[in-house]
Write a protein that holds these residues in place. Structure first.
Motif, PDB file in Angstrom:
ATOM      1  N   VAL A 277       2.997  55.145  37.152  1.00  0.00           N
ATOM      2  CA  VAL A 277       2.319  54.420  37.953  1.00  0.00           C
ATOM      3  C   VAL A 277       0.794  54.713  37.937  1.00  0.00           C
TER       4      VAL A 277
ATOM      5  N   ILE B 136       7.975  46.718  48.381  1.00  0.00           N
ATOM      6  CA  ILE B 136       8.397  47.915  47.705  1.00  0.00           C
ATOM      7  C   ILE B 136       9.468  48.472  48.322  1.00  0.00           C
TER       8      ILE B 136
ATOM      9  N   PHE C 120      10.886  52.890  48.935  1.00  0.00           N
ATOM     10  CA  PHE C 120      10.396  54.266  48.627  1.00  0.00           C
ATOM     11  C   PHE C 120      11.937  55.168  48.633  1.00  0.00           C
TER      12      PHE C 120
ATOM     13  N   TYR D 197       4.872  50.088  41.195  1.00  0.00           N
ATOM     14  CA  TYR D 197       5.750  50.441  42.430  1.00  0.00           C
ATOM     15  C   TYR D 197       6.955  49.222  42.521  1.00  0.00           C
TER      16      TYR D 197
ATOM     17  N   HIS E  85       8.223  54.805  40.608  1.00  0.00           N
ATOM     18  CA  HIS E  85       7.976  56.132  41.606  1.00  0.00           C
ATOM     19  C   HIS E  85       9.302  56.636  41.995  1.00  0.00           C
TER      20      HIS E  85
END
Length: 255
Positions: free
Chosen positions: A107, A159, A161, A227, A232
């Motif tokens: 990233v 995106i 996480f 991302y 990540h």
């Protein structure tokens, strides 16, 4: 015959911060002897500054392990580590445990690049070392999404996480500190991979704002493309135990 018990003397840099204090608590609960380095004046703290080097030699003297939790968001991450590494060499070469972030090599974010540079510095230091990359902390994800959740329409990036709890990361770092140097350790991720829209909904519900309309948006740029591609994330490493909703519920319980 009972084997000899050897005390492991451990230094935690940034030991009064969110992650560092959790690592210190974990190690002390296990009966370990821990020293804390911080710029803040506090009980049982060696006051020092990795930016200037003041007090660092004193903090590192005589320790067997250094868990480096201190960080810098203004481009000086490698400078802090360089100061620490130099002091550690003079102190006899303790095991250096450095906490980094999953995706620092994928990233193109300034802070990530600084963490990656610091990883390389640690690996080339000549010290016995362990580098632990972790996914984004619950608190960071909540902060990123809580501001938008106050709006009638909540825009979020399209995106996902994989948030992880600081306490889970502290558990892993404490275990690494008591083990042999591992070089680059396996990544450490949160238990769930969730879309930003799902996480924003959870933040809104925890705040009592349930009726906001959440709109996922595609965000242009190289960083967000990385991302969106999952640079990540660590889908093969979901060792964290505390979910994002459990974290939010715990915050509500302590209000």
């Amino acid at each position: 015959m009972t084997p000899e018990v050897v005390d492991v003397r451990i230094l935690v840099t940034g030991g009064t911060g969110q992650l560092g204090s959790a690592v210190v608590a974990r190690l002390r609960a296990a009966g370990e002897e821990v020293r804390v380095l911080s710029r803040r004046a506090a009980p049982e703290v060696v006051r020092g500054d990795l930016r200037t080097g003041r007090g660092v030699d004193t903090a590192v003297a005589g320790v067997d392990v250094v868990v480096h939790c201190a960080t810098d968001y203004f481009g000086r991450e490698a400078q802090l580590a360089r100061t620490l590494v130099e002091a550690a060499r003079w102190a006899g070469g303790p095991h250096l445990v450095y906490v980094s972030i999953v995706g620092v090599d994928r990233v193109p974010l300034g802070y990530y690049r600084a963490k990656h540079e610091t990883e390389q510095l640690v690996a080339a230091s000549g010290l016995p070392y362990t580098i632990q990359r972790a996914t984004q902390f619950h608190g960071l994800v909540r902060t990123l999404l809580s501001g938008a959740s106050r709006l009638p329409v909540v825009p979020v990036p399209r995106i996902s996480f994989q948030p992880v709890d600081v306490r889970d990361v502290a558990r892993r770092l404490a275990a690494l500190a008591l083990d042999d140097p591992a070089g680059r350790a396996a990544d450490f991720g949160g238990p769930e991979i969730l879309a930003a829209a799902e996480l924003a909904q959870a933040v809104g519900e925890a705040s009592g704002r349930r009726r906001r309309r959440i709109v996922p948006l595609k965000v242009p740029g190289e960083t967000f493309r990385a991302y969106a591609d999952g640079g990540h994330l660590a889908p093969g490493h979901r060792e964290g135990e505390i979910t994002f909703r459990e974290y939010l519920a715990g915050r509500a319980d302590h209000r």
